[in-house]
Design a protein around this motif. Structure first.
Motif, PDB file in Angstrom:
ATOM      1  N   PRO A  79      11.385 -15.638 -30.420  1.00  0.00           N
ATOM      2  CA  PRO A  79      12.006 -14.784 -31.433  1.00  0.00           C
ATOM      3  C   PRO A  79      11.355 -13.409 -31.465  1.00  0.00           C
ATOM      4  N   GLU A  80      10.244 -13.240 -30.765  1.00  0.00           N
ATOM      5  CA  GLU A  80       9.517 -11.970 -30.695  1.00  0.00           C
ATOM      6  C   GLU A  80       8.532 -12.070 -29.545  1.00  0.00           C
ATOM      7  N   ALA A  81       7.857 -10.966 -29.222  1.00  0.00           N
ATOM      8  CA  ALA A  81       7.023 -10.969 -28.021  1.00  0.00           C
ATOM      9  C   ALA A  81       5.529 -10.972 -28.307  1.00  0.00           C
ATOM     10  N   ARG A 112      18.330 -16.941 -34.768  1.00  0.00           N
ATOM     11  CA  ARG A 112      19.644 -17.388 -35.238  1.00  0.00           C
ATOM     12  C   ARG A 112      19.882 -16.870 -36.650  1.00  0.00           C
ATOM     13  N   GLU A 113      20.055 -15.543 -36.732  1.00  0.00           N
ATOM     14  CA  GLU A 113      20.358 -14.922 -38.023  1.00  0.00           C
ATOM     15  C   GLU A 113      21.864 -14.812 -38.156  1.00  0.00           C
ATOM     16  N   ARG A 114      22.326 -14.411 -39.350  1.00  0.00           N
ATOM     17  CA  ARG A 114      23.766 -14.214 -39.521  1.00  0.00           C
ATOM     18  C   ARG A 114      24.149 -12.914 -38.833  1.00  0.00           C
ATOM     19  N   ALA A 128       5.129  -2.630 -27.779  1.00  0.00           N
ATOM     20  CA  ALA A 128       3.862  -2.067 -27.305  1.00  0.00           C
ATOM     21  C   ALA A 128       2.754  -2.748 -28.098  1.00  0.00           C
ATOM     22  N   GLU A 129       1.739  -3.219 -27.419  1.00  0.00           N
ATOM     23  CA  GLU A 129       0.642  -3.927 -28.095  1.00  0.00           C
ATOM     24  C   GLU A 129      -0.688  -3.388 -27.579  1.00  0.00           C
ATOM     25  N   VAL A 130      -1.632  -3.231 -28.508  1.00  0.00           N
ATOM     26  CA  VAL A 130      -2.954  -2.709 -28.138  1.00  0.00           C
ATOM     27  C   VAL A 130      -4.007  -3.703 -28.618  1.00  0.00           C
ATOM     28  N   TYR A 260       1.347 -12.675 -39.430  1.00  0.00           N
ATOM     29  CA  TYR A 260       0.064 -12.384 -38.765  1.00  0.00           C
ATOM     30  C   TYR A 260      -0.541 -11.023 -39.103  1.00  0.00           C
ATOM     31  N   TYR A 261       0.127 -10.231 -39.913  1.00  0.00           N
ATOM     32  CA  TYR A 261      -0.349  -8.861 -40.119  1.00  0.00           C
ATOM     33  C   TYR A 261      -1.570  -8.763 -41.036  1.00  0.00           C
ATOM     34  N   SER A 262      -2.353  -7.724 -40.784  1.00  0.00           N
ATOM     35  CA  SER A 262      -3.461  -7.354 -41.668  1.00  0.00           C
ATOM     36  C   SER A 262      -3.500  -5.829 -41.666  1.00  0.00           C
ATOM     37  N   ASP A 277      18.428  -1.294 -41.422  1.00  0.00           N
ATOM     38  CA  ASP A 277      17.953   0.086 -41.292  1.00  0.00           C
ATOM     39  C   ASP A 277      16.623   0.243 -40.560  1.00  0.00           C
ATOM     40  N   ALA A 278      15.982  -0.869 -40.173  1.00  0.00           N
ATOM     41  CA  ALA A 278      14.703  -0.749 -39.463  1.00  0.00           C
ATOM     42  C   ALA A 278      14.953  -0.642 -37.957  1.00  0.00           C
ATOM     43  N   VAL A 279      14.568   0.495 -37.383  1.00  0.00           N
ATOM     44  CA  VAL A 279      14.739   0.652 -35.930  1.00  0.00           C
ATOM     45  C   VAL A 279      13.507   0.151 -35.202  1.00  0.00           C
TER      46      VAL A 279
END
Ligand code: HAM
Length: 418
Positions: A79-81, A112-114, A128-130, A260-262, A277-279
């Motif tokens: 669902p994400e990388a 599996r969203e609407r 992009a990941e650091v 997982y965010y901090s 609206d989130a690009v």
């Protein structure tokens, strides 16, 4: 007729050029900032996503494509990388020589969203990941890269929204205050939030149900609970953005849909896409490498919604680089067989070439050359062929010359260079 799966889509020629342009722009930018490409599988063990994104999130609770394989192992279409890149960083000890590593990856994700405009079940992300950098300067640089990407693609009306989610030191205090606030709103929350708010109150802040959004208007702000180091890092982020002349909005409810965010979290929002609206979205996930069994190293990153970005990018005008340089109109069997050889030779020489492989009249072949916006038509008529020559017609000037078929590729090149 078998149709596409709902929420999935084809990206057809005509639109795909826009995708290629975005991808080219992103890759050039990321490489300039020291990012290296990484390619990861589209499927992983379910546990990887459950543990990193979090059991109480919408993604893990209801949106993942999960199934047991033939041996009964639970697998999930990613669902994400981010989780996979962290797994790869740990599994291959990519931190061993230098913990600081920067990766990008581009590819399909599945949720599996609407389905609705801007929301698909297979969608694409540019990630992009650091790893290994704790300073909020890196978060600022990621936002700078995003804004540069949008400006290079002439995308306007985009603005970063930022927040901090604190760290394991200060977040518990906020969670307690939020919990108390939620108790006072218990009757107003949707059924999901009523279930979740004890276990994971942050998720309520992220709920899109209008009644929950309304109830959360006066929620306490996590920014008032930050410990000195989280506060200092948030100041570093804001100052760096100001130095870069990037205006931003502080959004105390921006907690993102993944656990997982901090510290820094951000989203780039646009007024041009309606509800979705989130690009782009991202932030710091300092505890995830350790939580998945790696060393205690900080990390931060983002993902751009490729589909949404493509919708924001103006369709490109007919791309002249794609028009055939030469369309070969062949007449008769002998001519067609020669035309076929020339097509291969011209293509190998880097000349964009097309021919008609069926037995059509010259008129209908010329029509097709017109439809393709071919720059020249090479007419291989029998009379000319008998004299070892073909006609090369310039479609713009409507002039034509006769050229020899001996060393045809060189002769064509000379004419094209004129
Ligand atoms: P996310 O906010 O879930 O974050 O997704 C990032 C972006 O992907 C969203 O802002 C949106 O543009 C796009 N997106 C998400 N779901 C869909 C969908 N169903 N249809 C179309 N576009 C969609 C993440 O995925 C994190 N892994 C980002 C990250 C990377 N954080 C740190 N590193």
């Amino acid at each position: 007729m078998i149709q596409l799966i709902r929420g999935f889509k084809d990206i057809l020629p005509g639109e795909v050029e826009r995708w290629q342009q975005i991808e080219k722009t992103a890759v050039a930018l990321f490489e300039d900032f020291g990012f290296k490409e990484i390619r990861i599988p589209v499927m992983e063990r379910t546990e990887l996503f459950a543990r990193s994104i979090g059991e109480d999130t919408d993604i893990v609770e209801k949106e993942m494509y999960t199934f047991p394989d033939r041996k009964g192992e639970l697998l999930t279409l990613r669902p994400e990388a981010t989780a996979s890149i962290v797994r790869s960083y740990i599994q291959h000890k990519l931190y061993a020589q230098d913990p600081v590593r920067k990766f990008y990856t581009i590819g399909p994700m599945f949720r599996r969203e609407r389905p609705q405009k801007g929301r698909y079940r297979q969608f694409y992300q540019i990630n992009a990941e650091v790893f290994g950098i704790a300073s909020a300067l890196m978060d600022a640089q990621l936002i700078f890269m995003l804004m540069t990407l949008f400006s290079r693609l002439a995308v306007v009306d985009v603005e970063p929204y930022i927040n901090s989610l604190g760290c394991p030191l200060c977040r518990p205090n906020f969670k307690t205050a939020l919990g108390d606030f939620l108790e006072s709103k218990a009757g107003d929350l949707c059924s999901d939030c009523t279930k979740r708010h004890q276990r994971n109150p942050l998720r309520v802040l992220d709920c899109k149900v209008p009644a929950c959004r309304e109830a959360m208007t006066d929620t306490p702000s996590i920014l008032e609970f930050l410990c000195p180091e989280c506060d200092r890092q948030f100041e570093i982020l804001k100052n760096a953005l100001e130095k870069l002349n990037i205006s931003y909005v502080i959004d105390k409810r921006l907690v993102r849909g993944l656990d997982y965010y901090s510290r820094a979290t951000f989203e780039i929002k646009t007024g041009l896409l309606g509800a979705q609206d989130a690009v782009a979205g991202g932030g710091r996930y300092d505890g995830l490498v350790k939580a998945l069994g790696g060393p205690d190293l900080p990390a931060t990153g983002f993902a751009v919604g490729f589909d949404r970005l493509a919708e924001l990018t103006a369709p490109k005008a007919a791309d002249s680089a794609r028009q055939p340089d030469i369309f070969i109109a062949a007449l008769g069997e002998t001519s067609r067989s020669l035309a076929f050889e020339w097509t291969c030779a011209l293509g190998l020489a880097g000349i964009k070439v097309e021919m008609d492989m069926s037995d059509k009249s010259l008129k209908s072949q010329m029509k097709r050359a017109d439809r393709l916006f071919a720059k020249h038509v090479l007419i291989a008529g029998e009379t000319e062929l008998e004299q070892g020559a073909v006609i090369l017609r310039n479609m713009a000037t409507k002039t034509q010359v006769t050229i020899a078929i001996e060393n045809l590729v060189d002769n064509v090149k000379k004419e094209l260079a004129k």
